[in-house]
Design an enzyme around this catalytic site. Sequence first.
Site, PDB file in Angstrom:
ATOM      1  N   ASN A  81     -21.515  12.116  -0.951  1.00  0.00           N
ATOM      2  CA  ASN A  81     -21.239  10.700  -1.204  1.00  0.00           C
ATOM      3  C   ASN A  81     -21.829  10.309  -2.562  1.00  0.00           C
ATOM      4  O   ASN A  81     -22.773  10.928  -3.027  1.00  0.00           O
ATOM      5  CB  ASN A  81     -21.855   9.829  -0.096  1.00  0.00           C
ATOM      6  N   SER A 131     -18.688   5.712   4.561  1.00  0.00           N
ATOM      7  CA  SER A 131     -19.882   4.865   4.527  1.00  0.00           C
ATOM      8  C   SER A 131     -20.666   4.867   5.835  1.00  0.00           C
ATOM      9  O   SER A 131     -21.799   4.407   5.871  1.00  0.00           O
ATOM     10  CB  SER A 131     -19.469   3.424   4.218  1.00  0.00           C
ATOM     11  N   CYS A 154      14.420  -1.745  14.549  1.00  0.00           N
ATOM     12  CA  CYS A 154      13.733  -0.470  14.780  1.00  0.00           C
ATOM     13  C   CYS A 154      14.792   0.632  14.916  1.00  0.00           C
ATOM     14  O   CYS A 154      15.713   0.495  15.723  1.00  0.00           O
ATOM     15  CB  CYS A 154      12.916  -0.595  16.064  1.00  0.00           C
ATOM     16  N   GLY A 162     -17.359  11.101   1.482  1.00  0.00           N
ATOM     17  CA  GLY A 162     -16.852   9.790   1.059  1.00  0.00           C
ATOM     18  C   GLY A 162     -16.630   8.794   2.185  1.00  0.00           C
ATOM     19  O   GLY A 162     -15.642   8.069   2.179  1.00  0.00           O
ATOM     20  N   HIS A 211      -7.128   7.439  12.029  1.00  0.00           N
ATOM     21  CA  HIS A 211      -6.815   6.012  11.867  1.00  0.00           C
ATOM     22  C   HIS A 211      -5.342   5.768  11.541  1.00  0.00           C
ATOM     23  O   HIS A 211      -4.989   4.691  11.085  1.00  0.00           O
ATOM     24  CB  HIS A 211      -7.723   5.401  10.782  1.00  0.00           C
ATOM     25  N   ARG A 232       0.835  -1.209   0.000  1.00  0.00           N
ATOM     26  CA  ARG A 232       0.000   0.000   0.000  1.00  0.00           C
ATOM     27  C   ARG A 232       0.868   1.257   0.000  1.00  0.00           C
ATOM     28  O   ARG A 232       0.554   2.253  -0.641  1.00  0.00           O
ATOM     29  CB  ARG A 232      -0.930  -0.008   1.222  1.00  0.00           C
ATOM     30  N   ALA A 258     -17.007  12.813  -5.247  1.00  0.00           N
ATOM     31  CA  ALA A 258     -16.444  13.777  -4.297  1.00  0.00           C
ATOM     32  C   ALA A 258     -15.754  14.923  -5.033  1.00  0.00           C
ATOM     33  O   ALA A 258     -15.869  16.088  -4.632  1.00  0.00           O
ATOM     34  CB  ALA A 258     -15.457  13.081  -3.378  1.00  0.00           C
TER      35      ALA A 258
HETATM   36  P1  OAD Z   1     -15.710   2.785   3.071  1.00  0.00           P
HETATM   37  O1  OAD Z   1     -14.998   1.966   2.048  1.00  0.00           O
HETATM   38  O2  OAD Z   1     -16.484   2.085   4.130  1.00  0.00           O
HETATM   39  O3  OAD Z   1     -16.738   3.743   2.339  1.00  0.00           O
HETATM   40  C1  OAD Z   1     -16.375   4.527   1.253  1.00  0.00           C
HETATM   41  C2  OAD Z   1     -17.532   5.446   0.948  1.00  0.00           C
HETATM   42  O4  OAD Z   1     -17.129   6.302  -0.102  1.00  0.00           O
HETATM   43  C3  OAD Z   1     -18.799   4.712   0.460  1.00  0.00           C
HETATM   44  O5  OAD Z   1     -19.926   5.239   1.161  1.00  0.00           O
HETATM   45  C4  OAD Z   1     -18.874   5.058  -1.029  1.00  0.00           C
HETATM   46  O6  OAD Z   1     -20.213   5.224  -1.480  1.00  0.00           O
HETATM   47  C5  OAD Z   1     -18.157   6.403  -1.056  1.00  0.00           C
HETATM   48  N1  OAD Z   1     -17.486   6.692  -2.334  1.00  0.00           N
HETATM   49  C6  OAD Z   1     -16.780   5.859  -3.126  1.00  0.00           C
HETATM   50  N2  OAD Z   1     -16.279   6.518  -4.186  1.00  0.00           N
HETATM   51  C7  OAD Z   1     -16.675   7.808  -4.060  1.00  0.00           C
HETATM   52  C8  OAD Z   1     -16.483   8.995  -4.836  1.00  0.00           C
HETATM   53  N3  OAD Z   1     -15.771   9.001  -5.934  1.00  0.00           N
HETATM   54  N4  OAD Z   1     -17.051  10.139  -4.379  1.00  0.00           N
HETATM   55  C9  OAD Z   1     -17.790  10.160  -3.244  1.00  0.00           C
HETATM   56  N5  OAD Z   1     -17.998   9.097  -2.471  1.00  0.00           N
HETATM   57  C10 OAD Z   1     -17.459   7.926  -2.868  1.00  0.00           C
HETATM   58  O7  OAD Z   1     -14.641   3.776   3.680  1.00  0.00           O
HETATM   59  P2  OAD Z   1     -14.639   4.566   5.062  1.00  0.00           P
HETATM   60  O8  OAD Z   1     -16.013   5.028   5.416  1.00  0.00           O
HETATM   61  O9  OAD Z   1     -13.573   5.575   4.977  1.00  0.00           O
HETATM   62  O10 OAD Z   1     -10.534   1.914   9.169  1.00  0.00           O
HETATM   63  O11 OAD Z   1     -14.198   3.419   6.038  1.00  0.00           O
HETATM   64  C11 OAD Z   1     -13.978   3.735   7.378  1.00  0.00           C
HETATM   65  C12 OAD Z   1     -12.916   2.869   7.945  1.00  0.00           C
HETATM   66  O12 OAD Z   1     -13.197   1.492   7.683  1.00  0.00           O
HETATM   67  C13 OAD Z   1     -11.542   3.037   7.344  1.00  0.00           C
HETATM   68  O13 OAD Z   1     -10.864   4.181   7.796  1.00  0.00           O
HETATM   69  C14 OAD Z   1     -10.852   1.784   7.775  1.00  0.00           C
HETATM   70  C15 OAD Z   1     -11.948   0.750   7.610  1.00  0.00           C
HETATM   71  O14 OAD Z   1     -12.002  -0.228   8.549  1.00  0.00           O
HETATM   72  C16 OAD Z   1      -9.289   1.615   9.590  1.00  0.00           C
HETATM   73  O15 OAD Z   1      -8.381   1.343   8.839  1.00  0.00           O
HETATM   74  C17 OAD Z   1      -9.136   1.704  11.058  1.00  0.00           C
END
Ligand code: OAD
Length: 238
Positions: free
Chosen positions: A207, A183, A141, A181, A114, A62, A225
């Site tokens: 979103n 979920s 380290c 962006g 995060h 990554r 977005a």
């Molecule tokens: P998600 O993958 O759960 O959600 C991504 C969101 O972005 C979804 O609601 C999509 O509809 C939206 N989306 C995708 N492409 C888009 C675009 N081009 N424009 C606008 N919206 C778009 O990601 P997060 O909500 O960030 O945690 O997930 C939260 C956490 O879940 C992450 O930070 C990670 C994971 O577990 C850790 O790593 C601790």
Amino acid sequence: MKLNKKPKHIVILTGAGISAESGIMTFRDSNGLWENHSVYEVASPDGFQRDPELVHRFYNLRRQQLLSGEVHPNPAHLALSKLQEKFNGIVTIITQNVDDLHERSGSRNVIHMHGELLKMRCIETGRSLTIKKDIHATTPCPCCLKEGNLRPHIVWFGERPMHMDKIDTELHSCDLFVAIGTSGHVYPAAMFVDTARERGVQTIEINLESTQISDSFDFHLVGNASVETEKFVEELLT
Ligand code: OAD
């Protein structure tokens, strides 16, 4: 979108969706799998204890992608940095993303709740260090010089998000809350809108689609977005 009053302190929460148009896969899109490993195997303290090399390999890949030259901030990141620069008030960005695309677009004081992909942490001293090269289970380290003491500076399942005191202060002093962006699947970030709303703060969701927390927002801007954030920023700045 018609706001009741002109805001003075905006808090913006971003999630994986804001970086999707930069080529970084969102979490829910990956179906919880990575090369047939569950995300729990590569993103939990247990997984790291069981197979540190696998976990390092996951984050090495990554990190390589982020630094490859193929990943760049998109118009949504750039619009937010413009807002921070030109808005007559405070704009705080809280991100769930571990990439550095907000910083690369010029945003300042980004709160990474995060963690950060370009940092590792010494398990013994707790010190975090910027690291761009590959790390292995045997890498000494730089801080304590012991092998195996470096872990990704990432919040894994079951761990407490970072900077929560600062985030709480922000949520209790802002007068506009915007989520872009994300979920709404992961707590506590999914609750921030409620914390803001309990204080009568106006709330906006940007979103591609409706989310499970959409009903908690006053306004929904549906679309990419990059497009919706640019429009929203232009509206705020005029
Ligand atoms: P998600 O993958 O759960 O959600 C991504 C969101 O972005 C979804 O609601 C999509 O509809 C939206 N989306 C995708 N492409 C888009 C675009 N081009 N424009 C606008 N919206 C778009 O990601 P997060 O909500 O960030 O945690 O997930 C939260 C956490 O879940 C992450 O930070 C990670 C994971 O577990 C850790 O790593 C601790």
